[in-house]
Design a protein around this motif. Sequence first.
Motif, mmCIF file in Angstrom:
data_model
loop_
_atom_site.group_PDB
_atom_site.id
_atom_site.type_symbol
_atom_site.label_atom_id
_atom_site.label_comp_id
_atom_site.label_asym_id
_atom_site.label_seq_id
_atom_site.Cartn_x
_atom_site.Cartn_y
_atom_site.Cartn_z
ATOM 1 N N LEU A 7 0.922 -1.229 0.113
ATOM 2 C CA LEU A 7 0.043 -0.189 -0.036
ATOM 3 C C LEU A 7 0.768 1.305 0.011
ATOM 4 C CD1 LEU A 7 -2.836 0.706 0.023
ATOM 5 C CD2 LEU A 7 -2.753 0.903 2.509
ATOM 6 N N LEU A 8 2.041 1.234 0.768
ATOM 7 C CA LEU A 8 2.845 2.377 0.954
ATOM 8 C C LEU A 8 3.495 2.559 -0.546
ATOM 9 C CD1 LEU A 8 4.340 4.535 2.425
ATOM 10 C CD2 LEU A 8 5.972 2.760 2.906
ATOM 11 N N GLU A 9 4.017 1.321 -1.169
ATOM 12 C CA GLU A 9 4.421 1.515 -2.656
ATOM 13 C C GLU A 9 3.533 2.115 -3.416
ATOM 14 O OE1 GLU A 9 6.610 -1.258 -5.820
ATOM 15 O OE2 GLU A 9 6.171 -2.088 -3.951
ATOM 16 N N GLN A 10 2.311 1.989 -3.572
ATOM 17 C CA GLN A 10 1.302 2.384 -4.311
ATOM 18 C C GLN A 10 1.046 3.733 -4.004
ATOM 19 O OE1 GLN A 10 0.212 0.383 -6.965
ATOM 20 N NE2 GLN A 10 1.617 -1.156 -5.884
ATOM 21 N N GLN A 51 4.064 9.821 -8.063
ATOM 22 C CA GLN A 51 4.771 10.141 -9.307
ATOM 23 C C GLN A 51 3.855 9.908 -10.623
ATOM 24 O OE1 GLN A 51 8.083 7.244 -9.169
ATOM 25 N NE2 GLN A 51 7.873 7.085 -7.197
ATOM 26 N N GLY A 52 2.663 9.695 -10.355
ATOM 27 C CA GLY A 52 1.696 9.601 -11.504
ATOM 28 C C GLY A 52 1.468 8.449 -12.111
ATOM 29 N N ILE A 53 1.671 7.302 -11.405
ATOM 30 C CA ILE A 53 1.802 6.038 -11.571
ATOM 31 C C ILE A 53 0.477 5.293 -11.048
ATOM 32 C CG2 ILE A 53 2.888 3.830 -11.855
ATOM 33 C CD1 ILE A 53 5.424 5.409 -11.890
ATOM 34 N N TYR A 54 -0.372 4.834 -11.566
ATOM 35 C CA TYR A 54 -1.627 4.145 -11.019
ATOM 36 C C TYR A 54 -1.639 2.760 -11.700
ATOM 37 C CZ TYR A 54 -6.556 2.908 -10.508
ATOM 38 O OH TYR A 54 -7.670 2.305 -10.132
ATOM 39 N N ILE A 55 -1.525 1.657 -10.688
ATOM 40 C CA ILE A 55 -1.953 0.453 -10.968
ATOM 41 C C ILE A 55 -3.216 -0.178 -10.663
ATOM 42 C CG2 ILE A 55 -0.728 -1.951 -10.917
ATOM 43 C CD1 ILE A 55 1.959 -0.500 -10.358
ATOM 44 N N THR A 111 -8.099 8.228 -6.214
ATOM 45 C CA THR A 111 -6.961 9.203 -6.680
ATOM 46 C C THR A 111 -6.551 8.812 -7.929
ATOM 47 O OG1 THR A 111 -6.283 9.759 -4.226
ATOM 48 C CG2 THR A 111 -4.618 10.344 -5.957
ATOM 49 N N GLY A 112 -6.202 7.429 -8.161
ATOM 50 C CA GLY A 112 -5.788 7.050 -9.324
ATOM 51 C C GLY A 112 -6.816 7.417 -10.454
#
Length: 349
Positions: free
Chosen positions: A155-158, A164-168, A190-191
């Motif tokens: 979760l922290l990594e996501q 950085q504008g990266i959504y998985i 947010t993503g």
Amino acid sequence: MKKYFIIITIILTACNHGTLPSFYNKSFEEICDISNQLNVPFCVVLIDFSQNISHEYIELLQHTHNILHQKAIYNIANIDSIKNEFYLKWLAPISTPLTCIFSPNGKLIDLIPGASRESFLYIQRAIESLETTKFHFPNHFKKNKKQLIPLLNNLLEQANMLKQGIYIPNELDALSDSLYYPYPIYLKLTGELLNHDTIAAQNTAQDLLDMETPYFLDAYKKEYITAHQVLTPNFAVLDEPHISIDNDSFKFTNCSIGDSILFHVNIQNKGNKPVIISEIHLSCTCLQNIKNKEYTIIKTKDSLSIPFLFIPDVEGNITRDIFIISNAINLPILHINIFANIFSNHTNK
């Protein structure tokens, strides 16, 4: 406040024997960078200075367990500071003090609650081994630490990737299913907003609102307001139930054991929807809710005076608490502090 300053000064100057530095209210990014540069683990300790046990933790860390300063960088994080709200949203701790042990690269290793001798023993063990210990961690997620910590790390990594504008989507979908609380759902929202996926964002915003409770609302106010704004662009906080109070603390001096002290908590609803008080919690039997009524409605632009009785039953300088739970968007958990100076009888005053 002066006492808190003295305690923090002790912590910041505790490492004067060639030991590792300690800090107060450093951001996670700052403390992680320092730890990474020195290639040593770090501990973030969530502290509530209104609790005696937090003061005990600081004293024990300074004296009895000061060897820990030779093994890890320490950051004392006052939970009353807005700088530390990230930890509360991410970890949703049940109690403090809570020692969060991280590897030099910022990976969560362990979560050790309390200030007992056993707590410090396991803190040292986790720092030295950089492995999760068996020390019990009570949590809202109903998971043991071996299951929980990898999920929290992901979760922290996501969260960092979103910055950085990266959504998985798949990762946050899985985390939302595994950890049923607002933070992963808000990150998912947010993503979706980042990707301009309006339909998905509206669905996720509704999912977030569907799990709203006074306790979640108290911890995730900004997140819930964002969800409202996604569904209702002209959403205004003052259109919601909105509490205002005259006084959130009461001080009673020169009281005697057995005195009956009547006082009132005055609440105004300044919003455009009714405030619904669902629960009132008292921290001691010395406090009584006279009307013994919890479920109460305060109409729009109306007010309510709730009478309480304080009957001191021990001597000394004491603190007690009242928690009024409602649907107010600004203060869903209204905390009233009671401070009293109690004597055994009137002749001692």
